[in-house]
Motif scaffolding. Structure first.
Motif, PDB file in Angstrom:
ATOM      1  N   ASN A 163      -1.429   9.790  -6.532  1.00 36.16           N
ATOM      2  CA  ASN A 163      -2.801  10.298  -6.572  1.00 36.16           C
ATOM      3  C   ASN A 163      -3.750   9.501  -7.464  1.00 36.16           C
ATOM      4  OD1 ASN A 163      -2.278  12.560  -4.785  1.00 36.16           O
ATOM      5  ND2 ASN A 163      -1.131  13.454  -6.491  1.00 36.16           N
ATOM      6  N   GLU A 164      -3.365   8.271  -7.824  1.00 34.21           N
ATOM      7  CA  GLU A 164      -4.271   7.381  -8.549  1.00 34.21           C
ATOM      8  C   GLU A 164      -5.073   6.554  -7.545  1.00 34.21           C
ATOM      9  OE1 GLU A 164      -2.339   4.800 -11.287  1.00 34.21           O
ATOM     10  OE2 GLU A 164      -1.134   6.407 -12.191  1.00 34.21           O
ATOM     11  N   GLU A 165      -6.377   6.514  -7.715  1.00 28.77           N
ATOM     12  CA  GLU A 165      -7.189   5.632  -6.885  1.00 28.77           C
ATOM     13  C   GLU A 165      -7.155   4.221  -7.469  1.00 28.77           C
ATOM     14  OE1 GLU A 165     -11.130   7.059  -6.356  1.00 28.77           O
ATOM     15  OE2 GLU A 165     -10.521   8.853  -5.258  1.00 28.77           O
ATOM     16  N   GLY A 179      -7.069   2.503  -2.273  1.00 28.25           N
ATOM     17  CA  GLY A 179      -5.901   3.242  -1.833  1.00 28.25           C
ATOM     18  C   GLY A 179      -5.504   4.311  -2.822  1.00 28.25           C
ATOM     19  N   LYS A 180      -4.609   5.200  -2.369  1.00 25.05           N
ATOM     20  CA  LYS A 180      -4.052   6.258  -3.214  1.00 25.05           C
ATOM     21  C   LYS A 180      -2.679   6.620  -2.648  1.00 25.05           C
ATOM     22  CE  LYS A 180      -6.669   9.789  -4.212  1.00 25.05           C
ATOM     23  NZ  LYS A 180      -7.376  11.107  -4.093  1.00 25.05           N
ATOM     24  N   VAL A 181      -1.650   6.612  -3.480  1.00 24.64           N
ATOM     25  CA  VAL A 181      -0.303   6.981  -3.042  1.00 24.64           C
ATOM     26  C   VAL A 181      -0.207   8.501  -2.963  1.00 24.64           C
ATOM     27  CG1 VAL A 181       2.167   6.881  -3.534  1.00 24.64           C
ATOM     28  CG2 VAL A 181       0.699   4.926  -4.092  1.00 24.64           C
ATOM     29  N   LEU A 182       0.196   9.012  -1.790  1.00 23.42           N
ATOM     30  CA  LEU A 182       0.312  10.451  -1.575  1.00 23.42           C
ATOM     31  C   LEU A 182       1.751  10.946  -1.616  1.00 23.42           C
ATOM     32  CD1 LEU A 182      -2.213  10.953   1.372  1.00 23.42           C
ATOM     33  CD2 LEU A 182      -2.656  11.092  -1.087  1.00 23.42           C
ATOM     34  N   SER A 183       2.690  10.114  -1.215  1.00 18.33           N
ATOM     35  CA  SER A 183       4.089  10.533  -1.130  1.00 18.33           C
ATOM     36  C   SER A 183       4.991   9.311  -1.130  1.00 18.33           C
ATOM     37  CB  SER A 183       4.321  11.351   0.149  1.00 18.33           C
ATOM     38  OG  SER A 183       5.693  11.619   0.349  1.00 18.33           O
ATOM     39  N   ALA A 184       6.239   9.499  -1.539  1.00 15.92           N
ATOM     40  CA  ALA A 184       7.213   8.405  -1.508  1.00 15.92           C
ATOM     41  C   ALA A 184       8.522   8.832  -0.859  1.00 15.92           C
ATOM     42  CB  ALA A 184       7.482   7.894  -2.921  1.00 15.92           C
ATOM     43  N   GLN A 200       3.667   7.015   1.691  1.00 13.26           N
ATOM     44  CA  GLN A 200       2.428   7.312   2.416  1.00 13.26           C
ATOM     45  C   GLN A 200       1.243   7.101   1.487  1.00 13.26           C
ATOM     46  OE1 GLN A 200       2.014  11.342   3.788  1.00 13.26           O
ATOM     47  NE2 GLN A 200       0.027  10.970   4.738  1.00 13.26           N
ATOM     48  N   THR A 201       0.240   6.376   1.977  1.00 14.77           N
ATOM     49  CA  THR A 201      -0.978   6.164   1.203  1.00 14.77           C
ATOM     50  C   THR A 201      -2.200   6.670   1.961  1.00 14.77           C
ATOM     51  OG1 THR A 201      -1.353   3.930   2.105  1.00 14.77           O
ATOM     52  CG2 THR A 201      -0.025   4.105   0.090  1.00 14.77           C
ATOM     53  N   TYR A 202      -3.230   6.955   1.208  1.00 22.96           N
ATOM     54  CA  TYR A 202      -4.554   7.243   1.777  1.00 22.96           C
ATOM     55  C   TYR A 202      -5.403   6.019   1.519  1.00 22.96           C
ATOM     56  CZ  TYR A 202      -9.305   9.159   2.045  1.00 22.96           C
ATOM     57  OH  TYR A 202     -10.637   9.366   2.343  1.00 22.96           O
TER      58      TYR A 202
END
Length: 244
Positions: A163-165, A179-184, A200-202
């Motif tokens: 959740n870090e931009e 980007g932002k990491v949502l899940s690993a 998964q990234t946003y």
């Protein structure tokens, strides 16, 4: 760099780090500009990040059914040649995008990995085509040229950056993808196979609110899928050939 269609694949982040190469972490106070502290001495030869391995000779083929009914095909290859970008010997990724068999974009992207294992995006040389003719180089940028700066494309350990931009690239008014990491720990099935422990990234852009997508990275392979959030279009990996 993006799998072309959406992000095709940065609110401003400051690059800070406790040791080794500096990395993005959060947003700077109002009025402060995006900066980086990395230098050529912070990088190593080659890229072996498990979620974005760029081994020379490796190839990826993606396909998507676009909203207008046309078919998009993306062909990516890691070249054996390298390119020096602002003193860093970068790995070159060749990315060609076709719509209904017609070339629409041909790009050379430059990446490098720092000593901590983070992969940085250093720039791209873009050729855009229309009706078979080269029309422009929109989207091109290079670290060290006209104020352009690199960004982190994939963390060494994505699970520690939830959740870090962060900026993936930064060239004012030209390339500002984030980007932002949502899940690993996702499990994803695409035509090329079934994958677990997927990151998964946003992904989005400071310049265009219509560019919003999710990307999925599998260990040992890299990007296996992308979903365009506004249209629902999906780009899926259909073929992967490991490098030498």
């Amino acid at each position: 760099m993006r799998i072309k269609s959406f992000f095709i694949v940065t609110v401003i982040a400051v690059l800070v780090g406790a040791c080794g190469a500096q990395t993005p972490s959060g947003n700077p106070p109002a009025g402060e500009a995006y900066t980086v502290s990395v230098t050529a001495a912070d990088f190593v030869q080659g890229i072996d990040n498990p979620y974005f391995p760029l081994t020379p000779g490796a190839k990826w083929v993606y396909e998507a059914l676009l909203e207008d009914g046309s078919t998009e095909r993306i062909e990516i290859e890691i070249l054996h040649e390298t390119r020096v970008v602002n003193g860093v010997t970068a790995t070159v990724l060749h990315d060609s995008v076709f719509v209904d068999g017609e070339l629409v974009e041909d790009t050379y992207d430059w990446f490098a990995q720092d000593k901590d294992g983070n992969v940085w995006y250093l720039g791209e040389d873009v050729d855009n085509y229309e009706n078979g003719a080269l029309v422009d180089h929109a989207g091109s940028w290079e670290w060290g040229v006209d104020g352009a700066l690199p960004g982190v494309y994939m963390w060494a350990d994505p699970s520690t950056h939830m959740n870090e931009e962060y900026y993936q690239e930064y060239y004012v008014d030209v390339a500002e993808d984030k980007g932002k990491v949502l899940s690993a720990n996702e499990s994803i099935v695409v035509p090329a196979g079934s994958f677990t422990d997927v990151v998964q990234t946003y992904d989005f852009s400071s310049l265009d609110p219509d560019i919003q997508g999710h990307k999925f990275y599998a260990p040992g392979v890299g990007v296996i899928k992308e979903v365009e959030l506004l249209t629902g279009e999906e780009v899926k990996l259909i073929e992967f050939t490991p490098g030498n």
